[in-house]
Design an enzyme around this catalytic site. Structure first.
Site, PDB file in Angstrom:
ATOM      1  CG  HIS A   1       4.098   0.787  14.836  1.00 40.33           C
ATOM      2  ND1 HIS A   1       4.271   1.716  14.815  1.00 40.33           N
ATOM      3  CD2 HIS A   1       3.906   0.643  16.091  1.00 40.33           C
ATOM      4  CE1 HIS A   1       4.430   2.721  15.634  1.00 40.33           C
ATOM      5  NE2 HIS A   1       4.187   1.676  16.502  1.00 40.33           N
TER       6      HIS A   1
ATOM      7  CB  SER B   1     -10.614  -8.141 -12.691  1.00 40.19           C
ATOM      8  OG  SER B   1      -9.917  -8.045 -14.384  1.00 40.19           O
TER       9      SER B   1
ATOM     10  CE  LYS C   1      -8.971  -8.459  -9.044  1.00 43.54           C
ATOM     11  NZ  LYS C   1      -7.126  -7.934  -7.734  1.00 43.54           N
TER      12      LYS C   1
ATOM     13  CD  GLU D   1     -10.288  -0.676  -4.506  1.00 40.27           C
ATOM     14  OE1 GLU D   1      -9.486  -0.424  -5.728  1.00 40.27           O
ATOM     15  OE2 GLU D   1     -11.525  -1.773  -5.214  1.00 40.27           O
TER      16      GLU D   1
END
Ligand code: ARG
Length: 465
Positions: free
Chosen positions: A164, A285, A291, A298
């Site tokens: 979980h 970024s 970043k 992704e």
């Protein structure tokens, strides 16, 4: 002869037509813009077909040699970028044949004896996919090897295991990586199963019913490396199960890669900070200078969608299709091609990236300490001292609640504090509350103990050769 009559005459099937194809319809029905990708396998199939025709006496030796020579030249022209692909000629098959005839004259027109584009395209697709499957399987193996090396290096590295997405029990990072290995091993097996069923030759089915020429299908199959010729001509020209099966295998591969990706994305976040990906697999970024984004995982996660889409596209393409060949089947190509390209790209990215993953061992360890991950070990300890498991569960639950109130892990509680919950707890409890004690205790086939992980790696290395 009128201009229109001349146009229809240029088509290989123009004989019964009295007007030229509508220009839009011509472009709409053509497949050459995408099926030219099959050229090498189309020529491979034609060479074998011609050789068989010569063997059975339909072509003379000289005719075969001319065709062979001509097809080789066509291939060279294509590979040199000197081939003039024509929409008028509809597809790769007719483009190649037409050029062959231009090169060698009317002998080129004999190549299509005893076959149809229907069995030709089914054969091309199988030959093409067979090669691509072999390349994809190789890439899976490369990724698996990377996982084995990393797992070996990290066989003793401790991290929290989750259920979980809540800290559950300590595991070794090597064990976690070996779980990924297992998923890929099933994918590899499925790919080989798919290859086995695909490796049957439709050629000889001709349009749908077979041909009147004395063809030797076993010979052609042997020349092309097929295990057998297919056994029903109607099924041969209409079957696209192999494409569906391949996309289903592809969907599962992507599902697995998406799961790895999700974990890598989480683990590279500042909140987890479990691993580092080298800069070369990340991007920045344009607005936030701090970043470093895990773009590769992704993007792989995102690309899963298109492969699932292609599987549904092919299933829907075949649903309710009557026998035998229908033009619908021309739509099998783009989904298949894109599935192949997506799989190859994603597997390559992963095979390159995985060896470069570096774990932040301290962070992993600290996270494993923080989540009361040895609570089950404490319960098992009480059971070994004669407490029924359900009671032990209750005792440990209370100890965890106490630890939370004191902001301490179980291993940080004193013996006196622990003894508030059960008098059976003694000094030796601290052996099981350590992370090492916890993972080492799970020392059986499939368990997370470093010993078992090393054994699993050894077995796996043997398995994949
Ligand atoms: N381009 C066609 C396809 O990909 C080749 C077979 C065409 N056959 C036909 N009867 N029109 O399916």
């Amino acid at each position: 002869m009128s201009k229109q009559q001349e146009d229809t005459k240029n088509k290989s099937w123009g004989g019964r037509f009295s007007e030229a194809t509508d220009a839009f319809v011509e472009a709409f029905t053509a497949s050459v813009t995408f099926d030219k990708r099959l050229y090498r396998h189309d020529i491979q199939g034609s060479l074998a077909h011609a050789q068989m025709l010569e063997k059975v006496g339909v072509l003379t030796k000289d005719e075969f040699l001319q065709i062979q020579q001509g097809l080789k030249q066509v291939q060279q022209e294509i590979e040199a970028g000197q081939f003039n692909w024509s929409i008028d000629l509809e597809d790769v098959h007719m483009n190649v044949e037409s050029r062959l005839t231009a090169l060698i004259g009317s002998t080129g027109k004999k190549l299509h004896t005893g076959r149809s584009r229907n069995d030709q395209v089914a054969t091309d697709m199988r030959l093409f996919l067979r090669d691509e499957i072999d390349l994809i399987a190789k890439e899976i193996r490369r990724l698996q090897l990377g996982l084995l090396d990393l797992a070996e290096h990290e066989a003793e590295t401790i991290m929290p295991g989750f259920t979980h997405l809540q800290t559950a029990q300590p595991v070794t990072f090597g064990h976690h990586l070996m779980a990924w290995f297992e998923m890929l091993e099933r994918d590899y097996g499925r790919l080989q199963d798919c290859r086995k069923r695909l490796n049957v030759m439709p050629l000889g089915a001709a349009a749908l019913a077979g041909t009147t020429y004395p063809i030797d299908r076993a010979y052609t199959a042997q020349l092309l490396g097929f295990d057998n010729p297919s056994t029903n001509s109607l099924d041969s020209v209409s079957d696209r199960d192999f494409g569906i099966e391949f996309c289903a295998v592809g969907s599962l591969i992507m599902t697995h890669l998406s799961r790895f990706s999700e974990e890598l994305v989480l683990w590279t976040s500042a909140q987890f900070n479990f691993i580092n990906l080298p800069d070369r697999f990340c991007t920045g970024s344009s607005i936030m200078p701090q970043k470093k984004n895990p773009d590769v995982p992704e993007l792989v996660r995102g690309k899963t969608g298109r492969v699932n889409g292609h599987l549904i596209a092919l299933l829907t393409l075949m649903k309710s299709q009557p026998l035998a060949y229908n033009k619908d089947n021309q739509e099998d190509k783009e989904p298949l091609f894109d599935t192949i390209d997506t799989l190859k790209g994603c597997l390559r990215a992963y095979a390159d990236m995985v060896p470069a993953i570096t774990p932040n061992k301290e962070q992993m360890r600290e996270a494993a300490m923080r989540g009361y991950s040895t609570a089950t070990d404490l319960a098992d300890y009480a059971v070994r001292k004669g407490v029924p498991f359900r009671d032990a569960h209750e005792i440990v639950g209370k100890a965890v609640a106490y630890g939370i109130s004191q902001n301490k892990d179980l291993s940080e509680l004193s013996l006196e504090e622990l003894q508030q919950f059960s008098s059976i707890i003694e000094q030796d409890v601290f052996d099981v509350l350590t992370l090492e004690g916890s993972v080492n205790a799970r020392n059986h086939l499939g368990g997370t103990a470093p010993n078992q992980v090393k054994l699993a790696i050894k077995t796996a290395r043997h398995l994949i050769g």
